[in-house]
Write a protein that holds these residues in place. Structure first.
Motif, PDB file in Angstrom:
ATOM      1  N   UNK A  56       1.101  -1.261  -0.439  1.00  0.00           N
ATOM      2  CA  UNK A  56      -0.491   0.305  -0.049  1.00  0.00           C
ATOM      3  C   UNK A  56       1.295   1.385  -0.511  1.00  0.00           C
ATOM      4  N   UNK A  57       1.849   1.474   0.876  1.00  0.00           N
ATOM      5  CA  UNK A  57       2.455   2.469   0.906  1.00  0.00           C
ATOM      6  C   UNK A  57       3.570   2.774  -0.405  1.00  0.00           C
ATOM      7  N   UNK A  58       3.821   1.549  -1.275  1.00  0.00           N
ATOM      8  CA  UNK A  58       4.455   1.706  -2.165  1.00  0.00           C
ATOM      9  C   UNK A  58       3.691   2.028  -3.651  1.00  0.00           C
ATOM     10  N   UNK A  59       2.571   1.687  -3.534  1.00  0.00           N
ATOM     11  CA  UNK A  59       1.675   1.918  -4.811  1.00  0.00           C
ATOM     12  C   UNK A  59       0.755   3.159  -4.295  1.00  0.00           C
ATOM     13  N   UNK A  60       1.072   3.973  -3.418  1.00  0.00           N
ATOM     14  CA  UNK A  60       0.518   5.045  -3.360  1.00  0.00           C
ATOM     15  C   UNK A  60       0.981   6.423  -3.419  1.00  0.00           C
ATOM     16  N   UNK A  61       2.892   5.797  -3.188  1.00  0.00           N
ATOM     17  CA  UNK A  61       3.603   6.799  -3.544  1.00  0.00           C
ATOM     18  C   UNK A  61       3.012   8.214  -5.297  1.00  0.00           C
ATOM     19  N   UNK A  62       2.419   8.340  -4.897  1.00  0.00           N
ATOM     20  CA  UNK A  62       1.925   9.137  -6.937  1.00  0.00           C
ATOM     21  C   UNK A  62       1.501  10.643  -5.638  1.00  0.00           C
ATOM     22  N   UNK A  63       0.961  11.411  -6.616  1.00  0.00           N
ATOM     23  CA  UNK A  63       1.029  12.524  -6.385  1.00  0.00           C
ATOM     24  C   UNK A  63      -0.246  13.105  -6.338  1.00  0.00           C
ATOM     25  N   UNK A  64      -1.475  11.416  -7.023  1.00  0.00           N
ATOM     26  CA  UNK A  64      -2.254  11.591  -6.936  1.00  0.00           C
ATOM     27  C   UNK A  64      -3.163  11.063  -5.930  1.00  0.00           C
ATOM     28  N   UNK A  65      -2.825  10.528  -5.692  1.00  0.00           N
ATOM     29  CA  UNK A  65      -3.219   9.631  -4.435  1.00  0.00           C
ATOM     30  C   UNK A  65      -2.801  10.780  -2.939  1.00  0.00           C
ATOM     31  N   UNK A  66      -3.981  10.614  -2.321  1.00  0.00           N
ATOM     32  CA  UNK A  66      -4.432  11.639  -1.662  1.00  0.00           C
ATOM     33  C   UNK A  66      -3.185  11.551   0.098  1.00  0.00           C
ATOM     34  N   UNK A  67      -2.573  12.467   0.587  1.00  0.00           N
ATOM     35  CA  UNK A  67      -1.865  11.721   1.499  1.00  0.00           C
ATOM     36  C   UNK A  67      -2.393  10.717   2.668  1.00  0.00           C
ATOM     37  N   UNK A  68      -3.661  11.208   2.960  1.00  0.00           N
ATOM     38  CA  UNK A  68      -3.750  10.425   4.102  1.00  0.00           C
ATOM     39  C   UNK A  68      -3.637   8.843   3.685  1.00  0.00           C
ATOM     40  N   UNK A  69      -3.569   8.848   2.437  1.00  0.00           N
ATOM     41  CA  UNK A  69      -3.994   7.253   2.553  1.00  0.00           C
ATOM     42  C   UNK A  69      -2.167   6.408   2.874  1.00  0.00           C
ATOM     43  N   UNK A  70      -1.482   7.654   2.426  1.00  0.00           N
ATOM     44  CA  UNK A  70       0.207   7.331   2.697  1.00  0.00           C
ATOM     45  C   UNK A  70       0.163   7.192   4.874  1.00  0.00           C
ATOM     46  N   UNK A  71      -0.553   7.946   4.828  1.00  0.00           N
ATOM     47  CA  UNK A  71      -0.098   7.596   6.389  1.00  0.00           C
ATOM     48  C   UNK A  71      -0.499   6.694   7.231  1.00  0.00           C
ATOM     49  N   UNK A  72      -2.276   5.968   6.598  1.00  0.00           N
ATOM     50  CA  UNK A  72      -2.860   4.746   6.967  1.00  0.00           C
ATOM     51  C   UNK A  72      -2.045   3.525   6.803  1.00  0.00           C
ATOM     52  N   UNK A  73      -1.041   3.980   5.989  1.00  0.00           N
ATOM     53  CA  UNK A  73      -0.444   3.210   5.260  1.00  0.00           C
ATOM     54  C   UNK A  73       0.979   2.498   6.307  1.00  0.00           C
ATOM     55  N   UNK A  74       1.001   3.483   6.512  1.00  0.00           N
ATOM     56  CA  UNK A  74       2.415   3.492   7.528  1.00  0.00           C
ATOM     57  C   UNK A  74       2.046   3.660   8.914  1.00  0.00           C
ATOM     58  N   UNK A  75       0.571   3.829   9.001  1.00  0.00           N
ATOM     59  CA  UNK A  75       0.164   3.322  10.439  1.00  0.00           C
ATOM     60  C   UNK A  75      -0.118   2.186  10.589  1.00  0.00           C
ATOM     61  N   UNK A  76      -0.649   1.276   9.464  1.00  0.00           N
ATOM     62  CA  UNK A  76      -0.945  -0.642   9.637  1.00  0.00           C
ATOM     63  C   UNK A  76       0.829  -0.911   9.195  1.00  0.00           C
ATOM     64  N   UNK A  77       1.382  -0.189   9.054  1.00  0.00           N
ATOM     65  CA  UNK A  77       3.469  -0.665   8.657  1.00  0.00           C
ATOM     66  C   UNK A  77       2.858  -1.232  10.265  1.00  0.00           C
ATOM     67  N   UNK A  78       3.332  -0.191  10.905  1.00  0.00           N
ATOM     68  CA  UNK A  78       3.560   0.473  12.726  1.00  0.00           C
ATOM     69  C   UNK A  78       3.134  -0.515  13.493  1.00  0.00           C
TER      70      UNK A  78
END
Length: 529
Positions: free
Chosen positions: A413-435
């Motif tokens: 999820x973290x890998x394939x949400x690293x696009x400017x068009x994907x909302x930043x909150x999605x990356x935060x969710x991925x990081x939280x799930x990773x942690x």
């Protein structure tokens, strides 16, 4: 007691168990399978903890001309277990605060990279070495210093460690070249390791088993989750004042705390307190028969250090269970440092975050740790109580199996949400799930190894701790280069595939663990008891 309260208590007892095992406090190792009858230590070389008998009188003469062993009297205020609640919590929160300082310092450093690289005319890779050397100090130092608290007590180690830790912030703040920064960071890691390895033992010194749940839980979150709290302040500090002020603020906070330690903290290791009382009695009375039992029963410091340095490595090499779990937790810990290294570039370049806003993203580390602890207490612990009778130690691995799978998904999820068009909150969710996944793995490794290796748990856990911090040291050194060569998508995808390759570890141990433990000359001593 309600079921939820029972779950909280049992989960906290497990946290207590693995923290005590990490420091070697579950019990003294009665024997080492590597020691033959010809080389086994004599009784005076064997490490044994002094037994405190609250109902006993101050001295216990064994022979008229023999030693007079002393113990605490009932309700003796010098006994750390008899400290007031206020003093216990003051000491505990001071120790946990030290843990939080060390955890936060691992990530606040990175927020200063933009101005540091310009000021010191260095590359980002050279600056990153400072993150790795800090973790290297955490990796190797406990193997040597873990035995010092038995000889000198906890209080002196806290004082010396926090002073050195603070002075290294000063050294980095005044540095005129990146090499000075790297050396200062390494020594800071050496000193800061005390805040990681000794706090669990301090809590055990002060609280009875049924009282340790809350302080152990706070300590666990501080050890991992506070990594995400420091950057919240550091990001805005770097923007307004520059990287040196991140270090100046840390130096001021640390040295104020160092000045309070002699006032607020006391020696909590009962064996050391009894030794000091015995020495005072010998001096005042002139009777040299007054002794603390530990003075005659504890091994020499040299022997303690030798065992603490060699046995973890021996277990890492010879025990498949320790080796596999050490590599798995090492990878998960390395991913934590990959995130620390990558969050800044990802959010700055893709979503135009400034450094202050980037620091706020690290709150996900704290959230992930808290959610991970809740899952452990309310999911894993009920499963353990239900299936322990039939599954044994492997009943510790239910949420670990889920975490192995979720770690793979969150990294993809973290890998394939690293696009400017994907909302930043999605990356935060991925990081939280990773942690959440990493924290669950962290707990599972400790509790499973503690159950499997019993009296040898301290050495098994020291081995995984070494592996964990060595991975944390190594991963940041190639993260930036991977992103440059492979892009954020494919570099993180590679990490996800590595996580996928390691995901079977808890499943294999869940089904094959009893067979592996039966073949182990260390673990079989627990199996047969």
């Amino acid at each position: 007691m309600s079921k939820s309260e029972e779950a909280t208590l049992n989960g906290s007892q497990v946290l207590e168990r693995y923290h005590l095992a990490e420091e070697g406090l579950i019990s003294s190792d009665p024997a080492d399978p590597r020691i033959t009858d010809n080389t086994r230590a004599t009784p005076h070389d064997t490490k044994a903890e002094s037994t405190v008998k609250p109902e006993s009188i101050a001295s216990e003469p064994e022979k008229e001309d023999g030693p007079k062993y002393i113990d605490f009297e009932k309700d003796d205020p010098r006994d750390p277990l008899n400290f007031s609640i206020k003093r216990k919590w003051t000491i505990t929160m001071c120790a946990i605060f030290f843990t939080g300082l060390c955890s936060a310092n691992a990530s606040t450093y990175n927020l200063g990279f933009p101005s540091m690289t310009k000021d010191l005319n260095c590359t980002q890779f050279q600056a990153t070495i400072g993150l790795s050397t800090y973790t290297l100090g955490f990796a190797i130092t406990p193997l040597i210093t873990a035995s010092f608290s038995e000889e000198f007590g906890r209080h002196p180690l806290y004082i010396v460690s926090i002073i050195i830790f603070g002075l290294m912030h000063l050294m980095v703040a005044l540095a005129q070249n990146i090499q000075t920064v790297q050396i200062g960071r390494f020594i800071a890691g050496v000193a800061g390791s005390t805040g990681s390895t000794m706090v669990g033992g301090t809590i055990a010194d002060l609280f009875l088993p049924h009282e340790r749940g809350m302080p152990m839980s706070i300590f666990s979150v501080a050890a991992v989750g506070i990594t995400g709290f420091g950057p919240v302040i550091a990001g805005w500090t770097e923007m307004g004042l520059g990287w040196r002020w991140i270090q100046w603020i840390s130096f001021i906070i640390t040295m104020v705390f160092a000045a309070l330690i002699p006032i607020l903290m006391r020696e909590t290791r009962s064996a050391v307190v009894l030794t000091r009382i015995a020495k005072k009695l010998r001096k005042e009375s002139g009777d040299h028969r007054y002794r603390a039992r530990v003075e005659d029963e504890r091994a020499s410091l040299r022997n303690l250090i030798w065992i603490s340095c060699t046995r973890p490595l021996y277990l890492m090499i010879t025990e498949p269970v320790v080796a596999s779990f050490s590599i798995w937790i090492g990878f998960a810990w390395g991913i934590l440092y990959v995130l620390i290294e990558s969050i800044g570039p990802v959010f700055r370049t893709l979503h135009n975050f400034n450094n202050g806003e980037t620091g706020l993203v690290f709150i996900t580390f704290l959230l992930g740790s808290v959610f991970g602890l809740i899952i452990y207490i309310y999911v894993q612990e009920p499963a353990y109580r239900k299936y322990h009778a039939t599954r044994g130690p492997e009943a510790r691995l239910y949420t670990a199996m889920g975490a192995g799978v979720s770690l793979v998904g969150s990294l993809f999820m973290y890998a394939w949400c690293t696009f400017p068009s994907v909302p930043w909150i999605t990356l935060c969710i991925a990081i939280t799930l990773t942690e959440i996944s990493s924290f669950t793995i962290y707990l599972a490794v400790f509790t499973y190894l503690a159950d499997c290796y019993g009296t040898f748990a301290s050495s098994a856990l020291a081995g995984q701790s070494l592996s964990r911090n060595l991975f944390g040291m190594a991963f940041p050194l190639f993260t930036a280069q991977m992103y440059d060569k492979l892009t954020y998508h494919w570099a993180n995808t590679m990490f996800a595939f590595l996580a996928l390759a390691m995901a079977p570890v808890p499943f294999v141990l869940f089904f094959k663990g009893p067979i592996l433990r039966a073949r182990s000359k260390f673990a079989k001593t627990v199996v047969n008891t």
